[in-house]
Write an enzyme that holds these catalytic residues in place. Structure first.
Site, PDB file in Angstrom:
ATOM      1  N   ARG A 117       0.849  -1.194   0.000  1.00 42.23           N
ATOM      2  CA  ARG A 117       0.000   0.000   0.000  1.00 42.23           C
ATOM      3  C   ARG A 117       0.884   1.243   0.000  1.00 42.23           C
ATOM      4  NH1 ARG A 117      -5.062   1.006   4.098  1.00 42.23           N
ATOM      5  NH2 ARG A 117      -3.462   0.711   5.691  1.00 42.23           N
ATOM      6  N   GLU A 124     -12.919   3.756   0.119  1.00 40.92           N
ATOM      7  CA  GLU A 124     -13.012   4.254   1.495  1.00 40.92           C
ATOM      8  C   GLU A 124     -13.315   5.746   1.555  1.00 40.92           C
ATOM      9  OE1 GLU A 124      -9.255   3.403   3.304  1.00 40.92           O
ATOM     10  OE2 GLU A 124      -8.110   4.432   1.757  1.00 40.92           O
ATOM     11  N   ASP A 133     -12.076   4.557   7.467  1.00 38.18           N
ATOM     12  CA  ASP A 133     -11.882   5.784   6.703  1.00 38.18           C
ATOM     13  C   ASP A 133     -13.182   6.247   6.060  1.00 38.18           C
ATOM     14  OD1 ASP A 133      -9.353   7.240   6.517  1.00 38.18           O
ATOM     15  OD2 ASP A 133      -8.473   5.317   6.017  1.00 38.18           O
ATOM     16  N   ASP A 138      -5.341   2.657  14.014  1.00 35.55           N
ATOM     17  CA  ASP A 138      -4.479   3.319  13.046  1.00 35.55           C
ATOM     18  C   ASP A 138      -5.110   4.660  12.714  1.00 35.55           C
ATOM     19  OD1 ASP A 138      -6.533   2.816  11.247  1.00 35.55           O
ATOM     20  OD2 ASP A 138      -5.417   1.367  10.060  1.00 35.55           O
TER      21      ASP A 138
END
Length: 721
Positions: free
Chosen positions: A337, A428, A456, A627
């Protein structure tokens, strides 16, 4: 001041420059001058486009904010407005993706997916090696097996608990690899006779599998195998037999373990799960990815007073039923990613300004993958010569098209074959969700992955509707009409675009790494929804979640879903606004405490220690994987309630200080931890956490990165060049 090397218009931090020159370029066939010249040209050409796309985000959000200030939400008028401003686009004609050279782990196999911070070499290796895991260990060490009736974990081996583990495992075999007669619990011997599995039961009778095709191979001698290899729904399960082992001695057939094919794929992460604000931290992540792609990454750790060196597992082999040997990939197939389009990074300056980090990632990470792309490594990742980049936080099809252009330019700059770099599109952001078909169409010859990222996506939902009114309490967001539509439409749009058998359709993270019983009971919903992968928080979680992919045939489920209707777009467009805001003072305080404690617990480790993803104890001391996505929800939620007067600035400030003291207590055992409550006004982490709330409404798309990066750079003493 950062020491820099000048290459044309690029001023490159020496640490990054040296890494590229001394570690990445050698063996690539590219010379330094050409590489940096091509790098500069891509940056010069594409930076203005990147900047324009970000400006469009802000312009659209400003229009949306103004509409909500002037209008009470009404769906028909709202849809007309979104169409008028180009937020909601006419849907493209039907199409099927045409991506080629995709490894079977992505195209064909359904199974658990890990996401790990690529800055941490130990985590990288653990995740890569989590393709295979012990069911006995996973069950024994976690709460899927109850501690009732004398089955406590304890410090030493507890045979009562061991018996429960073995009973669970034998029941799994009976349910998924049943015998024609009897139970695996009564097996006294497994042998291979004329390429068929023959099982002797304790009553002296012999039987075989009810479905012979599930047996695909073995190791050892046919009359005394050491491994029995099964395969169901594409995933392997291996019965390990060793009557001399401590566990095997207790088993009638000498079975010592079941080894599961578990984390089929892993996303090595340069984004939400790491903190990488400068060249030093970026190079740590880049170097680990280079080692993974070259097959050379190692990490030494101290364990029980001994030094243990971890490296990438080799492939597994077994004797097949046609007289040959079958090799099975020994590692999780790794995707990488990259960061999104928003952030810049001081690792490289162009004409004195920080480079867009997404452009930097796209020009460096494929270079680091050369050995794997060109098949120059012994321990391989892709056997198809492809690189898989997951691209997060894109808003709508124009931004996907920009990512595709960036990858095309990277391939040319690096002299790679066209379409070597494949793209995973993270669904997202709201403008991507409502235009998902159009987004996939922009990358129809590169798409290998779409997913739902609830965290997100919720953060963007709140920020998009910041001016519309107060949101429901955070725990109720999933219960609103938009959420099932989001999850369902992601799968349905992906299937209709031809992802079945060619690309992954994924679902989000299980956030409670110590509560695997709850995961075991509930996470069947992801494969049942048609998702071919779903995120898990640990290698152990991957083993437990793998059970679900034996219970549910995802390919078959996807075929069934193609005959159903997607939930309506209108549901997706309906915001989770609170119909009734008459919460009690106690309810408001508890909501604030939950949000603020989570924000502080994550931010202090991110800013002070550079830890981008960790198990953070919540207000009830339950460890949750946190996160930046979870941070985005919490900070935006409090900002929303502030904006609409549900809570006051003074209330939030008081709760923040009180929660900071609790977080300090929770981290008191850590010698590297600096308490926030010693000096609220001057503590950088506390001020960053406060800004995420009090300046939350003005943050771009509600993202946390700008404030976090600024705080960590300040703590590290960076003042700009």
């Amino acid at each position: 001041m950062t020491a820099r090397i000048q290459q044309g218009k690029l001023a490159i931090a020496k640490e990054l420059y040296d890494f590229i020159e001394n570690e990445a370029l050698p063996g690539s066939g590219l010379d330094s001058k050409t590489y940096w010249s091509n790098f500069e040209q891509v940056v010069v050409d594409l930076s203005p486009k990147n900047k324009a796309l970000l400006a469009k985000r802000e312009q659209i959000q400003a229009q949306v904010d103004q509409w909500h200030r002037n209008n009470k939400f009404e769906l028909t008028a709202y849809k007309a407005f979104l169409t008028e401003i180009g937020y909601l686009l006419p849907e493209v004609e039907d199409f099927k993706i045409s991506t080629e050279n995709v490894d079977e782990e992505i195209a064909l196999l359904a199974g658990p997916q890990l996401v790990v911070p690529v800055r941490n070499a130990r985590y990288c290796l653990n995740a890569a090696n989590a393709r295979w895991g012990s069911l006995y260990d996973a069950l024994y060490g976690f709460d899927v097996i109850s501690e009732e009736g004398g089955a406590e974990k304890g410090k030493g081996y507890n045979p009562v608990r061991g018996e429960k583990v073995i009973a669970f495992a034998k029941n799994f075999l009976d349910e998924n690899f049943p015998l024609a007669q009897g139970s695996h619990a009564d097996a006294t011997q497994y042998v291979v006779d004329h390429n068929a599995l023959v099982v002797t039961l304790k009553d002296g009778s012999s039987t075989t599998l009810a479905h012979a095709a599930l047996f695909v191979g073995y190791n050892g001698e046919a009359a005394q195998p050491t491994e029995i290899v099964f395969k169901n729904n594409g995933l392997h399960v291996i019965i390990e037999i060793d009557a001399n082992s401590p566990i095997g001695k207790t088993d009638l057939a000498g079975v010592k373990d079941l080894v599961f094919e578990a984390a089929v794929t892993t996303i090595q992460d340069l984004e939400d799960s790491i903190a990488a604000v400068d060249a030093e931290e970026k190079v740590e992540g880049y170097r680990n990815w280079l080692g993974l792609m070259q097959g050379t990454l190692e990490e030494s750790i101290e364990k029980n007073g001994k030094t243990v060196t971890r490296s990438l597992n080799k492939d597994r082999t077994h004797k097949n039923l046609i007289g040959g040997v079958t090799s099975i990939h020994g590692r999780s197939l790794m995707l990488l990613r990259n960061v999104g389009h928003l952030m810049t990074n001081p690792a490289i300056l162009v004409d004195g300004a920080e480079i867009y980090e997404g452009i930097m990632d796209a020009l460096i990470t494929p270079l680091l993958s050369f050995a794997d792309i060109k098949g120059q490594n012994e321990i391989k990742n892709s056997r198809k010569g492809s690189m898989y980049i997951v691209k997060p936080k894109m808003h709508g099809p124009e931004e996907v098209a920009f990512a595709v252009e960036l990858f095309e330019r990277a391939e040319k700059a690096l002299n790679l074959p066209a379409k070597t770099i494949k793209i995973g599109i993270m669904d997202e952001e709201r403008r991507t969700s409502v235009n998902l078909k159009n987004c996939i169409a922009q990358a129809k010859d590169r798409t290998i992955f779409i997913n739902t990222g609830f965290m997100d996506r919720t953060g963007d939902e709140i920020h998009t509707f910041m001016e519309a009114g107060p949101f429901v309490r955070k725990g109720e967001v999933k219960a609103q009409i938009w959420f099932p539509a989001y999850e369902n439409r992601n799968v349905m749009v992906g299937l209709q675009a031809g992802l079945r058998g060619k690309a992954q359709i994924g679902k989000g993270m299980w956030p409670k790494p110590d509560m695997l019983l709850d995961m075991y009971k509930t996470k069947t919903e992801h494969p049942d929804a048609g998702a071919s992968c779903a995120w898990v928080p640990s290698p152990t979680g991957a083993v437990i979640h793998a059970i679900h992919y034996h219970q549910i045939n995802v390919a078959q489920r996807q075929q069934e879903l193609l005959n159903t209707q997607a939930l309506p777009l209108d549901d997706l467009l309906t915001p989770p606004l609170a119909a009734d805001t008459n919460w009690t003072d106690e309810e408001k305080t508890k909501e604030l405490e939950n949000n603020c404690q989570g924000i502080l617990g994550y931010v202090v480790r991110w800013v002070d220690l550079g830890v981008g993803c960790s198990k953070v104890p919540d207000i009830n001391n339950v460890g949750l994987m946190e996160d930046r996505a979870t941070l985005r929800i919490s900070s935006q939620h409090v900002a929303n309630w502030l904006r609409h007067g549900v809570v006051s600035h003074a209330q939030v400030a008081e709760v923040m200080q009180r929660m900071a003291k609790i977080v300090d207590q929770q981290n008191a055992h850590d010698p590297l931890y600096t308490a926030m409550s010693l000096d609220f006004e001057n503590n950088i982490a506390f001020q960053a956490a406060s800004d995420l709330i009090f300046k939350g409404a003005e943050q771009p798309s509600g993202y946390t990165e700008p404030l976090l990066h600024a705080a960590r750079l300040k703590l590290k003493g960076y003042t700009g060049d």
